[in-house]
Each structure stands twice: as structure tokens, then as C-alpha cells.
Design a protein around this motif. Structure first.
Motif, PDB file in Angstrom:
ATOM      1  N   GLN A 169       0.829  -1.207   0.000  1.00 38.05           N
ATOM      2  CA  GLN A 169       0.000   0.000   0.000  1.00 38.05           C
ATOM      3  C   GLN A 169       0.870   1.267   0.000  1.00 38.05           C
ATOM      4  OE1 GLN A 169      -3.099   0.030   3.025  1.00 38.05           O
ATOM      5  NE2 GLN A 169      -3.242  -2.208   2.942  1.00 38.05           N
ATOM      6  N   GLU A 170       1.990   1.212   0.734  1.00 33.30           N
ATOM      7  CA  GLU A 170       2.852   2.391   0.835  1.00 33.30           C
ATOM      8  C   GLU A 170       3.690   2.622  -0.414  1.00 33.30           C
ATOM      9  OE1 GLU A 170       5.026   1.688   4.392  1.00 33.30           O
ATOM     10  OE2 GLU A 170       3.443   2.501   5.701  1.00 33.30           O
ATOM     11  N   SER A 171       3.608   1.716  -1.360  1.00 35.20           N
ATOM     12  CA  SER A 171       4.275   1.942  -2.640  1.00 35.20           C
ATOM     13  C   SER A 171       3.408   2.781  -3.572  1.00 35.20           C
ATOM     14  CB  SER A 171       4.605   0.594  -3.306  1.00 35.20           C
ATOM     15  OG  SER A 171       3.424  -0.104  -3.650  1.00 35.20           O
ATOM     16  N   VAL A 172       2.224   3.156  -3.080  1.00 35.49           N
ATOM     17  CA  VAL A 172       1.331   4.058  -3.824  1.00 35.49           C
ATOM     18  C   VAL A 172       1.209   5.349  -3.033  1.00 35.49           C
ATOM     19  CG1 VAL A 172      -0.980   4.390  -4.778  1.00 35.49           C
ATOM     20  CG2 VAL A 172       0.051   2.100  -4.785  1.00 35.49           C
ATOM     21  N   LEU A 173       1.587   6.470  -3.663  1.00 39.57           N
ATOM     22  CA  LEU A 173       1.556   7.765  -2.976  1.00 39.57           C
ATOM     23  C   LEU A 173       0.329   8.551  -3.416  1.00 39.57           C
ATOM     24  CD1 LEU A 173       3.215   9.604  -1.043  1.00 39.57           C
ATOM     25  CD2 LEU A 173       4.196  10.676  -3.094  1.00 39.57           C
ATOM     26  N   THR A 174      -0.511   8.933  -2.435  1.00 45.30           N
ATOM     27  CA  THR A 174      -1.711   9.723  -2.722  1.00 45.30           C
ATOM     28  C   THR A 174      -1.668  11.017  -1.916  1.00 45.30           C
ATOM     29  OG1 THR A 174      -2.971   8.630  -0.968  1.00 45.30           O
ATOM     30  CG2 THR A 174      -3.092   7.665  -3.182  1.00 45.30           C
ATOM     31  N   THR A 175      -2.453  12.002  -2.359  1.00 47.00           N
ATOM     32  CA  THR A 175      -2.519  13.283  -1.655  1.00 47.00           C
ATOM     33  C   THR A 175      -3.756  13.335  -0.767  1.00 47.00           C
ATOM     34  OG1 THR A 175      -2.812  15.681  -1.905  1.00 47.00           O
ATOM     35  CG2 THR A 175      -3.605  14.296  -3.707  1.00 47.00           C
ATOM     36  N   PRO A 176      -3.633  13.799   0.463  1.00 47.00           N
ATOM     37  CA  PRO A 176      -4.796  13.892   1.354  1.00 47.00           C
ATOM     38  C   PRO A 176      -5.653  15.132   1.096  1.00 47.00           C
ATOM     39  CG  PRO A 176      -2.841  14.606   2.519  1.00 47.00           C
ATOM     40  CD  PRO A 176      -2.380  14.141   1.165  1.00 47.00           C
ATOM     41  N   ILE A 177      -5.130  16.086   0.299  1.00 50.77           N
ATOM     42  CA  ILE A 177      -5.865  17.333   0.066  1.00 50.77           C
ATOM     43  C   ILE A 177      -5.920  17.644  -1.425  1.00 50.77           C
ATOM     44  CG2 ILE A 177      -5.196  18.312   2.293  1.00 50.77           C
ATOM     45  CD1 ILE A 177      -3.180  20.075   0.752  1.00 50.77           C
ATOM     46  N   SER A 178      -6.862  18.481  -1.801  1.00 54.82           N
ATOM     47  CA  SER A 178      -6.907  19.005  -3.167  1.00 54.82           C
ATOM     48  C   SER A 178      -6.032  20.253  -3.245  1.00 54.82           C
ATOM     49  CB  SER A 178      -8.345  19.367  -3.550  1.00 54.82           C
ATOM     50  OG  SER A 178      -9.184  18.234  -3.506  1.00 54.82           O
ATOM     51  N   GLY A 179      -5.470  20.494  -4.424  1.00 49.97           N
ATOM     52  CA  GLY A 179      -4.638  21.688  -4.563  1.00 49.97           C
ATOM     53  C   GLY A 179      -3.745  21.636  -5.781  1.00 49.97           C
ATOM     54  N   ILE A 180      -2.724  22.502  -5.771  1.00 51.15           N
ATOM     55  CA  ILE A 180      -1.775  22.609  -6.867  1.00 51.15           C
ATOM     56  C   ILE A 180      -0.468  21.925  -6.482  1.00 51.15           C
ATOM     57  CG2 ILE A 180      -0.356  24.240  -8.196  1.00 51.15           C
ATOM     58  CD1 ILE A 180      -3.121  24.319  -9.164  1.00 51.15           C
ATOM     59  N   ILE A 181       0.105  21.161  -7.421  1.00 48.32           N
ATOM     60  CA  ILE A 181       1.429  20.584  -7.206  1.00 48.32           C
ATOM     61  C   ILE A 181       2.458  21.706  -7.341  1.00 48.32           C
ATOM     62  CG2 ILE A 181       3.156  18.945  -8.034  1.00 48.32           C
ATOM     63  CD1 ILE A 181       0.813  17.541  -6.846  1.00 48.32           C
ATOM     64  N   THR A 182       3.110  22.047  -6.239  1.00 45.32           N
ATOM     65  CA  THR A 182       4.076  23.142  -6.253  1.00 45.32           C
ATOM     66  C   THR A 182       5.524  22.662  -6.197  1.00 45.32           C
ATOM     67  OG1 THR A 182       3.844  23.357  -3.843  1.00 45.32           O
ATOM     68  CG2 THR A 182       2.464  24.771  -5.223  1.00 45.32           C
ATOM     69  N   ARG A 183       5.719  21.337  -6.004  1.00 43.33           N
ATOM     70  CA  ARG A 183       7.073  20.794  -6.001  1.00 43.33           C
ATOM     71  C   ARG A 183       7.043  19.320  -6.372  1.00 43.33           C
ATOM     72  NH1 ARG A 183      11.071  20.214  -0.645  1.00 43.33           N
ATOM     73  NH2 ARG A 183      12.521  18.706  -1.586  1.00 43.33           N
ATOM     74  N   THR A 184       7.934  18.927  -7.273  1.00 39.47           N
ATOM     75  CA  THR A 184       8.149  17.518  -7.587  1.00 39.47           C
ATOM     76  C   THR A 184       9.653  17.315  -7.753  1.00 39.47           C
ATOM     77  OG1 THR A 184       7.836  17.960  -9.957  1.00 39.47           O
ATOM     78  CG2 THR A 184       5.921  17.170  -8.735  1.00 39.47           C
ATOM     79  N   ASP A 185      10.231  16.489  -6.887  1.00 40.64           N
ATOM     80  CA  ASP A 185      11.675  16.249  -6.955  1.00 40.64           C
ATOM     81  C   ASP A 185      12.061  15.305  -8.080  1.00 40.64           C
ATOM     82  OD1 ASP A 185      12.001  17.925  -4.860  1.00 40.64           O
ATOM     83  OD2 ASP A 185      12.383  16.373  -3.352  1.00 40.64           O
ATOM     84  N   VAL A 186      11.085  14.655  -8.686  1.00 45.92           N
ATOM     85  CA  VAL A 186      11.348  13.762  -9.811  1.00 45.92           C
ATOM     86  C   VAL A 186      10.389  14.125 -10.946  1.00 45.92           C
ATOM     87  CG1 VAL A 186       9.760  12.005  -8.922  1.00 45.92           C
ATOM     88  CG2 VAL A 186      11.545  11.341 -10.528  1.00 45.92           C
ATOM     89  N   LYS A 187      10.882  14.083 -12.180  1.00 43.65           N
ATOM     90  CA  LYS A 187      10.082  14.545 -13.314  1.00 43.65           C
ATOM     91  C   LYS A 187       9.712  13.442 -14.288  1.00 43.65           C
ATOM     92  CE  LYS A 187      11.827  19.308 -13.205  1.00 43.65           C
ATOM     93  NZ  LYS A 187      12.459  19.154 -11.892  1.00 43.65           N
ATOM     94  N   THR A 188      10.253  12.251 -14.076  1.00 38.46           N
ATOM     95  CA  THR A 188       9.940  11.148 -14.988  1.00 38.46           C
ATOM     96  C   THR A 188       9.932   9.836 -14.236  1.00 38.46           C
ATOM     97  OG1 THR A 188      10.611  10.038 -17.026  1.00 38.46           O
ATOM     98  CG2 THR A 188      12.375  10.839 -15.614  1.00 38.46           C
TER      99      THR A 188
END
Length: 366
Positions: A169-188
Motif C-alpha cells: 500500500q505504501e508503494s502508492v503515494l496519494t494526496t490527502p488534500i486538493s490543490g496545486i502541485i508546487t514541487r516535484t523532486d522527480v520529473k519522470t
């Protein structure tokens, strides 16, 4: 008449005889006349008294901040096989952001399930060998220990399955809130990541314009007051917000003073794709602390000792007025003037008594 002509002839004769002295006297006379002549008069500026709004406000700077921002990362390292978002995307609560490779985890889960099945068979057989009795119903201490260990082994097998499933289950990352993605350390996808790889989501519904109000002014600020904001990025647009939060505890500003943070909520847009406000944008604001509508007012520059100059048919006459709400530029008039009266808007433009350009010569111009 003969005497007057005689004096003129005598003056002309003196001037001809003493030309240098006469020239000096004429020059002195011209200079005196130039010095004592009145200076150019400033035009009198006037304004018609009308009804309008008078507002007291606190001018202050601030910037946009978010009350609800979450930083998300995987609890275990692994190979990222799915990446569903990029920086700037809008996401909904519980949406999947990324997934790690689950092949190994799935195999481990299958092994744990097999071990559980074997342990379940052993549990049932042991219970049957002991007349189907429970731990509480054991006939003696030896039987109780056998049945207790049998239960422990089964419970351990169940926990192993649950732990392996939790890893999956922890190999799937979900967001607890709605909003804008303001940071992603990986792009692909397709790269190995660590537990330090971070995704940041900012809730658009939590954006506020935050201002540091000096302790000397905080007593004037109340929840519900109007805040007019002009952002540096959008100088032609005025946001009309409302004070909805005032810090209870002060903090020290960068200049060493004490201030309280005052927040005004920025409304949630209906179209997220065109949302233009960003965390960190600076701006100037006016917190309206007092306001009166439909009142008579004149410029502060028109008032001197509670008097104004009112235009009559042929002149300007002073009139006593009673003042109400005052700002840096205007003052409410509660008594003394009526609508459409014409007043001098700058009292310094009212003509003063003429004076010579040189003080000691002033008496010659009167």
C-alpha cells in the motif's frame, strides 16, 4: 503754471549739467521699483462640495501565504514505475501521484499468504488433536501451553501478511488534500527514488494575504474589515478581501519592531486552470478601519483652524466648520457647509497682503 515749467527747466538743466549723477539716480529708481513690485499671484484652486465616502485606513505591505501545504514522500525507497503529476497540475484529494515497483512486494505477499495458509492448517490440526478445546478450556497446563503457542503462531502469520500488504500500500503515494502541485523532486518515471524525494501540494482554498500590523495600530483592526490589496504582479487590479484572522501573539519583525500578523482570505476561483495568484507574491494593502458614506467632505489642505474659504459672488470669505471623520487627505464636514458650495481647496493659494520683495522696503508699496 510758470513755476511748474520753471522747475522742469531747472531739472532738465541739472540733468544736462550732471549727466552721470542723473543716470545713477535713474538706475536706483528703476531697481527700487523692480524690488517693490508685487510678485506673481498663484491662481486660486477651488473645489465644489459634494457627497461621497470618507475612509480611515492603515496602509501596509504583505504577501500571499498558504495555511495548508503538505509535503509527501514514499516511506520506502524503490523504482518509480508510474508518475501521474507534474509541477503546476491541479489534483484532487486522494488522487494517486506516483507508484513504486510492486513486483517484489507482491511476491513477498504471496509467500506470506502461503505461510499463513500452512499455519492455519497447523492451527486447526493442533486444536483437533486437543479435543477442539480453547485455551480457556484446556484440561491441564501442558494443553494450555500447546494451545497458546498454536494461537501465537497463527497471529504471527496474520501480522506478517498485514505488514507485507502495508508495504504494498505504501508503494502508492496519494494526496490527502486538493490543490496545486508546487514541487516535484522527480520529473519522470523509471528512476530509483528515496524517502527524501518530495511532492508538495498547496491547497488553493487556504491562500491568504498576510500583513504585519504594528502593535500601535493593531487595536484598530477587527475581523470583518475590508482590505483593499494591489499585488505587485497585477498593479491594475484591486482585490477586495476581508480580515478573517488576527494573531493573538506578537512577533519581532526584521526591523526589530513588534507586530501582529493579520490575514485576509483570498477566495477560491471557479476555474483552476487560469488561477494566477501564487504563494509569495507581494503587494500593498489598505485595511479600512472606519468609513462613512454619503457625507460632505473637503480636502485637508482647505482647512485652517477649523475654517475654510467659501466663494461668494465677488470674493472669498472665511467660514467656520465642524469636522467629523478625518483621513490624511480629506475631512468630513458635519456643519458649516452645504452641498455644491465652492471652497478654496488649497488655503495657501488664497492671496495674502502684498509685501515688498525686500522687507524694509515694504512700507513704500502700501
Amino acid at each position: 503754471m510758470p513755476n511748474f515749467r520753471k522747475r522742469i527747466d531747472s531739472t532738465v538743466s541739472f540733468a544736462k549739467t550732471h549727466r552721470v549723477l542723473a543716470g545713477v539716480a535713474l538706475l536706483i529708481l528703476i531697481v527700487i521699483l523692480f524690488l517693490i513690485r508685487p510678485g506673481k499671484q498663484t491662481p486660486i484652486s477651488t473645489e465644489r462640495v459634494t457627497r461621497g465616502t470618507v475612509s480611515q485606513s492603515i496602509s501596509i505591505t504583505g504577501n500571499i501565504q498558504s495555511d495548508n501545504t503538505v509535503n509527501l514522500s514514499f516511506k520506502v525507497p524503490g523504482k518509480l514505475v508510474y508518475l501521474g503529476v507534474k509541477k503546476g497540475d491541479f489534483v484532487y484529494a486522494y488522487q494517486t501521484l506516483g507508484v513504486l515497483d510492486q513486483v517484489t512486494t507482491q511476491k513477498n505477499l504471496e509467500i506470506e499468504l502461503i505461510d499463513y495458509s500452512k499455519q492455519r492448517l497447523t492451527f486447526d490440526q493442533t486444536k483437533e488433536n486437543n479435543q477442539g478445546r480453547t485455551i480457556e478450556g484446556a484440561l491441564n497446563e501442558s494443553m494450555r501451553r500447546i494451545l497458546q503457542n498454536n494461537q501465537y503462531d497463527l497471529d504471527k502469520s496474520v501480522k506478517s501478511v498485514e505488514l507485507t500488504d502495508l508495504v504494498k500500500q505504501e508503494s502508492v503515494l496519494t494526496t490527502p488534500i486538493s490543490g496545486i502541485i508546487t514541487r516535484t523532486d522527480v520529473k519522470t518515471a523509471g528512476v530509483n527514488i528515496t524517502t527524501a524525494t518530495t511532492f508538495t501540494v498547496t491547497d488553493l482554498n487556504s491562500l491568504n494575504f498576510e500583513m504585519d500590523v504594528d502593535e500601535a495600530d493593531i487595536g484598530k483592526v477587527k475581523n470583518g474589515q475590508i482590505v483593499k490589496v494591489i499585488l505587485d504582479s497585477y498593479p491594475d487590479e484591486t482585490l477586495e478581501l476581508t480580515v478573517d484572522s488576527i494573531d493573538f501573539v506578537s512577533h519581532t519583525t526584521s526591523t526589530g519592531g513588534d507586530a501582529f500578523t493579520v490575514s485576509a482570505k483570498i477566495p477560491l476561483p471557479s476555474d483552476y486552470s487560469n488561477y494566477k495568484y501564487r504563494v509569495g507574491i507581494n503587494g500593498n494593502a489598505e485595511i479600512i478601519t472606519n468609513e462613512k458614506d454619503n457625507v460632505l467632505s473637503v480636502p485637508i489642505s482647505a482647512i485652517e483652524n477649523d475654517k475654510v474659504y467659501v466663494k461668494t459672488k465677488s470674493e472669498y470669505s472665511q467660514k467656520k466648520v465642524k469636522l467629523g471623520l478625518q483621513t490624511d487627505t480629506r475631512a468630513e464636514i458635519t456643519e458649516g457647509l452645504t452641498e455644491n458650495d465652492v471652497v478654496v481647496s488649497d488655503i495657501n493659494s488664497v492671496p495674502k497682503q502684498k509685501e515688498s520683495r525686500i522687507p524694509f522696503l515694504g512700507r513704500f508699496s502700501r
